[in-house]
Design an enzyme around this catalytic site. Structure first.
Site, mmCIF file in Angstrom:
data_model
loop_
_atom_site.group_PDB
_atom_site.id
_atom_site.type_symbol
_atom_site.label_atom_id
_atom_site.label_comp_id
_atom_site.label_asym_id
_atom_site.label_seq_id
_atom_site.Cartn_x
_atom_site.Cartn_y
_atom_site.Cartn_z
ATOM 1 N N ARG A 264 0.960 -1.084 -0.157
ATOM 2 C CA ARG A 264 -0.091 0.053 0.028
ATOM 3 C C ARG A 264 0.901 1.341 0.171
ATOM 4 O O ARG A 264 1.881 1.252 0.776
ATOM 5 C CB ARG A 264 -0.988 -0.038 0.993
ATOM 6 C CG ARG A 264 -2.020 -0.947 1.147
ATOM 7 C CD ARG A 264 -3.092 -0.697 0.231
ATOM 8 N NE ARG A 264 -4.170 -1.705 0.199
ATOM 9 C CZ ARG A 264 -4.280 -2.818 -0.351
ATOM 10 N NH1 ARG A 264 -3.181 -3.198 -1.222
ATOM 11 N NH2 ARG A 264 -5.338 -3.643 -0.582
ATOM 12 N N GLU A 293 -3.267 7.839 -8.186
ATOM 13 C CA GLU A 293 -3.309 6.852 -9.357
ATOM 14 C C GLU A 293 -4.124 7.277 -10.394
ATOM 15 O O GLU A 293 -5.605 7.598 -9.870
ATOM 16 C CB GLU A 293 -3.475 5.440 -9.130
ATOM 17 C CG GLU A 293 -2.372 4.962 -8.208
ATOM 18 C CD GLU A 293 -2.597 3.366 -7.670
ATOM 19 O OE1 GLU A 293 -3.581 2.558 -8.354
ATOM 20 O OE2 GLU A 293 -1.712 2.982 -7.073
ATOM 21 N N HIS A 312 0.444 -0.528 -10.430
ATOM 22 C CA HIS A 312 -0.462 -1.341 -9.589
ATOM 23 C C HIS A 312 -0.701 -2.462 -10.165
ATOM 24 O O HIS A 312 -1.928 -2.826 -10.515
ATOM 25 C CB HIS A 312 -1.493 -0.240 -9.255
ATOM 26 C CG HIS A 312 -2.232 -0.831 -7.965
ATOM 27 N ND1 HIS A 312 -2.889 0.117 -7.230
ATOM 28 C CD2 HIS A 312 -2.308 -1.807 -7.210
ATOM 29 C CE1 HIS A 312 -3.345 -0.561 -6.133
ATOM 30 N NE2 HIS A 312 -2.867 -1.818 -6.125
#
Length: 346
Positions: A264, A293, A312
């Protein structure tokens, strides 16, 4: 005997086709209904929703209209990213179990569920293998300059010398420090053993006696930071772990060490990491998760020559969603057979 009513919410990640497997539960005197969260139609919106809840809490996400419309008489709810929030919980008259088919369960209001004596389960290791594979891949990519070389070749450059040239080593010569030793951390260690790496672990909450034959060494945090060639973070994000790696922790790392974050973004202080990389206070980093993001075009990471970035992707695997459903089914079978569930969270 009345049937146990189960409502499953499919989406673009756990599709209707995958969720159909939940009909196996009908062998246990259950009635399975499957609906779709139309707003979560693909992995892009799903990732955005997860990030929204992670940063702003469950109340920041809208209630799924189809879930709200169909939940009133259900005994069990099965969701992927649809929120089991207070509005949903208050609308349910018979709810006994909420199943969140994710590694985390931020999209469930655990306080409200507990207050209503509703059990919460999740799928904690659904992406553990995918993330473990990816984490070791990030270590190798940053150490061996794989992604960096790839980009330079596409830019028309044939580079044979990199910023870390003096400390590129074989994995068997490297010491890896794992911060957190849950489902993912344990699988990372298994993979590293195959390379012959020395593995150090910091996890004050783990039962160390269970891992005496696993070729790992438990140490305190300072020792791990001082000795590791790779520091890889595998913690759940909470108020206590927010910016767990910040200026002080980075200062204790070797000047040749790499920080790996596939967990994270909030676990690492981004500003502190940028400063450490700019100053060459650590050897490098590999990062898959970000405070914002997609990564903004003016992000300081993009000005660095000692970082590997991915979008990601760590948990991405054709197997992850299938694993989610299988984990959930097995626990719900146990519940319907009056056996203890394995992944109970409250």
């Amino acid at each position: 005997m009345s049937k146990t009513k189960i409502l499953c919410v499919a989406d673009g990640g756990i599709t209707r086709e995958l969720m159909e497997k939940m009909r196996e539960l009908e062998k246990y005197n259950a009635e399975v209904t499957i609906i779709e969260d139309k707003e979560m139609y693909a992995m892009g919106p799903i990732t955005d929703r997860m990030l929204l809840i992670e940063h702003n809490g469950i109340d920041a996400a809208p209630t799924c209209p189809e879930l709200l419309k169909n939940c009133a008489d259900k005994d069990i709810l099965v969701v992927h990213v649809a929120s089991v929030n207070k509005e949903i919980i208050d609308a349910c008259h018979n709810l006994k179990v909420a199943a969140v088919l994710r590694g985390g369960y931020e999209n469930a209001d655990i306080t409200a569920l507990t207050d209503h004596n509703i059990k919460l389960i999740n799928a904690p290791w659904r992406s553990a293998n995918a993330v473990a594979d990816f984490t070791v891949g990030m270590m190798i990519a940053e150490n061996k300059n794989i992604a960096r070389s790839h980009k330079l070749i596409f830019d028309g450059k044939w580079c044979k010398k990199y910023v870390n040239q003096e400390y590129i080593h074989d994995m068997r010569m490297m010491t890896v420090g794992l911060i957190g030793f849950g489902y993912i951390g344990q699988r990372v260690a298994e993979r590293l053993n195959g390379f012959g790496s020395k593995v150090l672990v910091y996890d004050p909450f783990i039962d160390k006696s269970k891992f005496q034959d696993k070729n790992i060494t438990f140490v305190d945090l300072d020792e791990l930071l001082q000795l590791a060639d790779f520091v890889s973070v595998h913690l759940r994000l909470s108020e206590k772990t927010h910016h767990f790696i910040s200026k002080n922790e980075l200062a204790k790392m070797k000047k040749t060490a790499y920080l790996i974050n596939t967990a994270r973004s909030g676990l690492v202080d981004t500003d502190a990491l940028v400063a450490a990389l700019k100053g060459k206070d650590i050897g490098g980093a590999a990062v898959d998760v970000y405070d914002a993001e997609p990564l903004p075009k003016d992000h300081p990471y993009l000005q660095l020559d000692n970082i590997t970035l991915t979008s990601h992707l760590a948990g991405t695997s054709c197997d992850t969603m299938r694993n989610s459903v299988e984990i959930g089914i097995e626990d719900l079978k146990r519940y319907l057979a009056n056996k203890p569930m394995l992944n109970l969270r409250n």
